[in-house]
Design an enzyme around this catalytic site. Structure first.
Site, PDB file in Angstrom:
ATOM      1  N   LYS A   1       4.589   0.466   8.386  1.00  0.00           N
ATOM      2  CA  LYS A   1       4.363   1.767   7.761  1.00  0.00           C
ATOM      3  C   LYS A   1       5.646   2.576   7.872  1.00  0.00           C
ATOM      4  O   LYS A   1       6.172   2.807   8.952  1.00  0.00           O
ATOM      5  CB  LYS A   1       3.231   2.510   8.458  1.00  0.00           C
ATOM      6  CG  LYS A   1       1.863   1.889   8.239  1.00  0.00           C
ATOM      7  CD  LYS A   1       0.785   2.735   8.866  1.00  0.00           C
ATOM      8  CE  LYS A   1      -0.593   2.131   8.605  1.00  0.00           C
ATOM      9  NZ  LYS A   1      -1.660   2.957   9.194  1.00  0.00           N
TER      10      LYS A   1
ATOM     11  N   VAL B   1       3.561   1.120   2.737  1.00  0.00           N
ATOM     12  CA  VAL B   1       3.310   0.055   3.708  1.00  0.00           C
ATOM     13  C   VAL B   1       3.866  -1.247   3.130  1.00  0.00           C
ATOM     14  O   VAL B   1       3.633  -1.569   1.966  1.00  0.00           O
ATOM     15  CB  VAL B   1       1.804  -0.105   4.002  1.00  0.00           C
ATOM     16  CG1 VAL B   1       1.583  -1.216   5.030  1.00  0.00           C
ATOM     17  CG2 VAL B   1       1.219   1.194   4.499  1.00  0.00           C
TER      18      VAL B   1
ATOM     19  N   GLY C   1       0.812  -1.204   0.000  1.00  0.00           N
ATOM     20  CA  GLY C   1       0.000   0.000   0.000  1.00  0.00           C
ATOM     21  C   GLY C   1       0.846   1.253   0.000  1.00  0.00           C
ATOM     22  O   GLY C   1       2.055   1.221   0.217  1.00  0.00           O
ATOM     23  N   GLU C   2       0.195   2.373  -0.260  1.00  0.00           N
ATOM     24  CA  GLU C   2       0.853   3.674  -0.285  1.00  0.00           C
ATOM     25  C   GLU C   2      -0.170   4.705   0.154  1.00  0.00           C
ATOM     26  O   GLU C   2      -1.300   4.734  -0.331  1.00  0.00           O
ATOM     27  CB  GLU C   2       1.351   4.008  -1.686  1.00  0.00           C
ATOM     28  CG  GLU C   2       1.976   5.387  -1.811  1.00  0.00           C
ATOM     29  CD  GLU C   2       3.433   5.405  -1.391  1.00  0.00           C
ATOM     30  OE1 GLU C   2       3.880   6.432  -0.854  1.00  0.00           O
ATOM     31  OE2 GLU C   2       4.118   4.393  -1.593  1.00  0.00           O
ATOM     32  N   GLY C   3       0.214   5.533   1.121  1.00  0.00           N
ATOM     33  CA  GLY C   3      -0.689   6.573   1.593  1.00  0.00           C
ATOM     34  C   GLY C   3       0.053   7.869   1.758  1.00  0.00           C
ATOM     35  O   GLY C   3       1.241   7.983   1.455  1.00  0.00           O
ATOM     36  N   GLY C   4      -0.654   8.864   2.273  1.00  0.00           N
ATOM     37  CA  GLY C   4      -0.018  10.145   2.505  1.00  0.00           C
ATOM     38  C   GLY C   4       1.097  10.035   3.514  1.00  0.00           C
ATOM     39  O   GLY C   4       2.059  10.798   3.477  1.00  0.00           O
ATOM     40  N   PHE C   5       0.984   9.060   4.428  1.00  0.00           N
ATOM     41  CA  PHE C   5       2.016   8.876   5.439  1.00  0.00           C
ATOM     42  C   PHE C   5       3.269   8.250   4.868  1.00  0.00           C
ATOM     43  O   PHE C   5       4.361   8.368   5.411  1.00  0.00           O
ATOM     44  CB  PHE C   5       1.486   7.981   6.562  1.00  0.00           C
ATOM     45  CG  PHE C   5       0.837   6.723   6.056  1.00  0.00           C
ATOM     46  CD1 PHE C   5       1.599   5.654   5.627  1.00  0.00           C
ATOM     47  CD2 PHE C   5      -0.540   6.631   5.964  1.00  0.00           C
ATOM     48  CE1 PHE C   5       1.006   4.509   5.149  1.00  0.00           C
ATOM     49  CE2 PHE C   5      -1.132   5.483   5.483  1.00  0.00           C
ATOM     50  CZ  PHE C   5      -0.378   4.425   5.070  1.00  0.00           C
ATOM     51  N   GLY C   6       3.136   7.502   3.754  1.00  0.00           N
ATOM     52  CA  GLY C   6       4.257   6.783   3.187  1.00  0.00           C
ATOM     53  C   GLY C   6       3.850   5.377   2.806  1.00  0.00           C
ATOM     54  O   GLY C   6       2.689   4.986   2.924  1.00  0.00           O
TER      55      GLY C   6
ATOM     56  N   ASP D   1     -11.733  10.479  10.407  1.00  0.00           N
ATOM     57  CA  ASP D   1     -11.262  10.166   9.058  1.00  0.00           C
ATOM     58  C   ASP D   1     -11.710   8.761   8.666  1.00  0.00           C
ATOM     59  O   ASP D   1     -10.938   7.992   8.102  1.00  0.00           O
ATOM     60  CB  ASP D   1      -9.742  10.281   8.984  1.00  0.00           C
ATOM     61  CG  ASP D   1      -9.240  10.331   7.531  1.00  0.00           C
ATOM     62  OD1 ASP D   1     -10.058  10.621   6.640  1.00  0.00           O
ATOM     63  OD2 ASP D   1      -8.055  10.069   7.301  1.00  0.00           O
TER      64      ASP D   1
END
Length: 452
Positions: free
Chosen positions: A315, A301, A294-299, A413
């Site tokens: 993460k 996974v 995965g990929e999110g705003g945090f970075g 959220d």
């Protein structure tokens, strides 16, 4: 820097010892003694099971524990001066004993042939009165891993207890600057006579002398000045290399603009389990792209596998995070305190260098968003009963956060990407409170954690 100076000191010790050590005498288990014109070094460390004790040029290790004795810690050195029937008795009033194996290692010896003398005296079997006469101590002796004494019995060899016997081995070859002498109890003899904790190998003293003429002062030796010059040259070279690396920014001289905002987290109590960066790299195969889930705003996974077989999700938080350090520490404490079947478990974190990693339980079916809206090959066919179960699970998790937990938290959220699905499609809420870590340019949401 301290470790560097320690290394230089070790280099100096190595040069001086290799060049000079060619004779050694040890009074096993006793104080420093003079015997036959030689000084026998003290060997007074208490020792113990799995104990390794190093002196200047030698060391000993002991294996095993006297499990049948009430005070096993007192049994590794034997002292008995009640019957001084020996010549030069002071050398034999103490001895070192071990339940299984006792090894002496002499290092930094000059290459060559040596005579090894082993001094024995049975000082624990006091006489042939009553049952003590049945006591038998039997063990083996190895020198340089070669069996030199099989089923050795001190009393038989010496002609009785409290009588000294010296076993000499005149042709012991030392080729790698190291000599190993091992005494091993092979399970023979008595174990509880005359009392518990008296069996196993026993040695009174060790003597190592060369069969060659030691080098005279200045003969085939490097002078002290030369040794000092070599060490100073090595030290200068290492200082030059360290200084160059520091100047280039590889040893901490870095622009603070390039540092992550959490570099000052090291040493703080994060109220959760701590993982090392090495552990995480091994678990994720050094953050292999094949393990990216995965990929999110945090970075990004990554999935990983710990050494105990536990699957994890890691993460890797983005260095562009705008969150304050102290605030992050508080949130880690809050998340680690939350335990509920419908909240993702935080296993721990890793704060090392410019890396900030969060380690969660691994959810086999990724996120609800991927199950509903992801690539076609990743979508799951969810019937209405399953969808209802997922919705109820999310509601239970929110109810716990809002009303049931000691810490009242508003997620703010909730969306399909923040609901993860386990192996049986069991839903769990994630990323509560962590949304603040999203880089500002990657989100338009206000994700500030609300209180009660």
């Amino acid at each position: 820097m301290l470790s560097f100076l320690g290394s230089v000191q070790l280099v100096l010790i190595y040069f001086s010892l290799v060049l000079e050590l060619y004779e050694l005498h040890i009074n096993c288990g006793g104080k420093e003694r003079e015997f036959n014109g030689s000084k026998y070094e003290a060997d007074e460390d208490v020792g113990g099971p799995a104990k390794y004790f190093a002196v200047n040029n030698w060391a000993f290790s002991s294996t095993g524990s006297f499990t049948d004795n009430k005070n096993p810690k007192d049994n590794f050195i034997v002292t008995n001066a009640s019957e001084l029937l020996l010549n030069d008795a002071l050398l034999y009033t103490t001895a070192r004993i071990s339940p299984i194996s006792l090894t002496y290692i002499v290092y930094c010896l000059l290459t060559g042939s040596y005579t090894v003398s082993l001094h024995f005296a049975e000082i624990m079997f006091t006489s042939d009165r009553n049952h003590t006469g049945f006591a038998r101590r039997v063990f083996d002796v190895y020198i340089q891993e070669e069996l030199v004494l099989k089923d050795f019995n001190i009393v038989d060899e010496a002609g009785g207890a409290w009588k000294a016997v010296v076993k000499k081995f005149p042709l012991v070859d030392v080729r790698s600057h190291m000599l190993e002498i091992r005494f091993y109890w092979a399970g023979k003899g008595t174990t509880r006579i005359p009392s518990p904790g008296t069996y196993g190998p026993l040695i009174s003293a060790i003597s190592v002398v060369p069969n060659f003429h030691p080098p005279l002062e200045g003969e085939k030796k490097i002078s002290t000045g030369t040794v000092a010059g070599i060490v100073v040259s090595i030290a200068g070279l290492i200082f030059f290399v360290l200084g160059f690396l520091w100047w280039r920014g590889y040893l901490g001289h870095k622009n603070t603009m390039d540092q992550a905002p959490w570099t000052d987290l090291t040493g703080l109590d994060l109220h959760t389990s701590s993982f090392t960066l090495t552990q995480i790299k091994v678990a994720t195969n050094n953050f292999d792209a094949a393990n990216k889930i995965g990929e999110g705003g945090f970075g990004p996974v990554y999935k990983g596998l710990l050494s105990d077989g536990t699957m994890i999700a890691v993460k890797q938080l983005s260095s562009k995070s705008k969150q304050g350090t102290r605030e992050f520490v508080n949130e880690i404490g809050i998340i680690s305190a939350l335990q509920h079947p419908h909240l993702v478990n935080l296993y721990g974190c890793c704060v090392e260098g410019n890396q900030l990693l969060l380690v969660y339980e691994y959810m086999e079916n990724n996120s609800l968003a991927r199950a509903l809206f992801g690539p076609e090959e990743c979508q799951l066919k969810l019937d209405w009963r399953t969808r209802h179960k997922i919705c109820v699970g999310i509601a239970k998790g929110l109810a716990y956060l809002h009303e049931e937990s000691r810490l009242k938290i508003v997620h703010r959220d909730i969306k399909a990407t923040n609901v993860l699905l386990g192996k049986d499609l069991h839903p769990k809420i994630s990323d509560f409170g962590l949304a603040k870590l999203d880089p500002e340019e990657k989100t338009h949401l206000s994700t500030r954690v609300a209180g009660t």
